[in-house]
Scaffold this active site. Structure first.
Site, PDB file in Angstrom:
ATOM      1  N   SER A  51       0.348  -1.588   0.149  1.00  0.00           N
ATOM      2  CA  SER A  51      -0.072  -0.119   0.038  1.00  0.00           C
ATOM      3  C   SER A  51       0.836   1.151   0.084  1.00  0.00           C
ATOM      4  O   SER A  51       2.131   1.429   0.208  1.00  0.00           O
ATOM      5  CB  SER A  51      -0.526   0.370   1.308  1.00  0.00           C
ATOM      6  OG  SER A  51      -1.761   1.304   1.172  1.00  0.00           O
TER       7      SER A  51
ATOM      8  N   TYR B 244      -1.664   1.018   9.885  1.00  0.00           N
ATOM      9  CA  TYR B 244      -1.583  -0.080   8.762  1.00  0.00           C
ATOM     10  C   TYR B 244      -0.159   0.476   7.801  1.00  0.00           C
ATOM     11  O   TYR B 244       0.866  -0.728   7.694  1.00  0.00           O
ATOM     12  CB  TYR B 244      -2.924   0.121   7.999  1.00  0.00           C
ATOM     13  CG  TYR B 244      -2.820  -0.812   6.724  1.00  0.00           C
ATOM     14  CD1 TYR B 244      -3.031  -1.913   6.811  1.00  0.00           C
ATOM     15  CD2 TYR B 244      -3.240   0.195   5.953  1.00  0.00           C
ATOM     16  CE1 TYR B 244      -3.068  -3.456   5.415  1.00  0.00           C
ATOM     17  CE2 TYR B 244      -2.941  -1.105   4.430  1.00  0.00           C
ATOM     18  CZ  TYR B 244      -3.370  -2.466   4.321  1.00  0.00           C
ATOM     19  OH  TYR B 244      -3.535  -3.476   3.342  1.00  0.00           O
TER      20      TYR B 244
END
Length: 243
Positions: free
Chosen positions: A149, A162
């Site tokens: 990501s 995250y």
């Protein structure tokens, strides 16, 4: 009509895809099977895996489901042993499974959720690389693709938990890639799928129109294309738009 080598360029390849029960993992598994690979489908939910397997078989592909919890390191070792006994090698490893903790300021991160995300996104990645490295080296050209990501490299407010796991994920993959490049034919790539229509995306952006972002099949097809064309070690790219 008989399939030709051009129709099935991944014929004879054994691929393992984590997070294969839905989203990008499922789409990637279907794309690889369509191109001729035999795909080992890894996720926790048996029913969802069976649905993906049915879709693969209905399309003329082959697959095997391997229901397991990737946060259990011992189960990863057992799976590697089973694949070694059955296939003796692993040509392709796609690490798509990931957990998104609740988006929150760093000071309010839920420690239980953070620990779960670290376990799946980081510790399980190391366990997968360790368990399957020997089988990837037995393949003619072992290939590993990790799904990352942008928040791993570009920190963003409220995405700290995250993002931290994905920064560690990237570091593990890149370190391993540099460690094996001179002693094996194994090569690694890191793919950022970009904005994609997944359940994880819907949780992060609940007000977003899902039709405004690309479906996971676009990412799955791109991963299949990369594996067919091949890529240099440490290849990185972001799948930006519809193809």
């Amino acid at each position: 009509m008989t399939d030709t080598a051009a129709d099935k360029p991944l014929a004879g390849k054994i691929a393992l895809v984590t997070g294969a029960s839905r989203g990008i993992g499922a789409a990637t598994a279907k794309a690889l099977a369509e191109k001729g690979a035999h795909v080992v489908l890894v996720a926790r939910k048996v029913k969802d895996l069976e649905g993906v397997e049915d879709a693969i078989h209905d399309a003329g592909g082959t697959s095997t489901i391997a229901p397991l919890d990737l946060t259990d390191g011992e189960s990863i070792g057992r799976l590697a042993q089973a694949i070694a006994e059955r296939y003796e090698k692993l040509d392709i490893l796609v690490i798509a499974a990931a957990q998104l903790p609740t988006l929150t300021p760093v000071t309010q991160i839920d420690s239980k959720q953070f620990n779960q995300a670290l376990t799946l996104n980081v510790l399980a990645t190391q366990a997968l690389l360790a368990a399957f490295d020997p089988l990837l080296k037995r393949a003619e050209a072992g290939r590993v693709i990790g799904l990352t990501s942008s928040v791993g490299a570009e920190p963003r407010p409220f995405w700290g938990a995250y993002g931290a796991t994905k920064a560690a994920f990237d570091n593990l993959l890149e370190s391993h890639a540099k460690e094996v490049e001179r002693i094996s034919e194994t090569r690694l790539a890191i793919i950022d799928p970009g904005a994609t229509r997944t359940d994880m995306r819907a949780r992060a952006y609940p007000g977003e129109d899902p039709e405004s972002v690309k479906p996971p099949e676009v990412v799955g097809e791109r991963i299949a294309e990369l594996l067919i064309a091949d890529f240099p070690n440490l290849h990185r790219e972001r799948v930006e738009t519809q193809r």
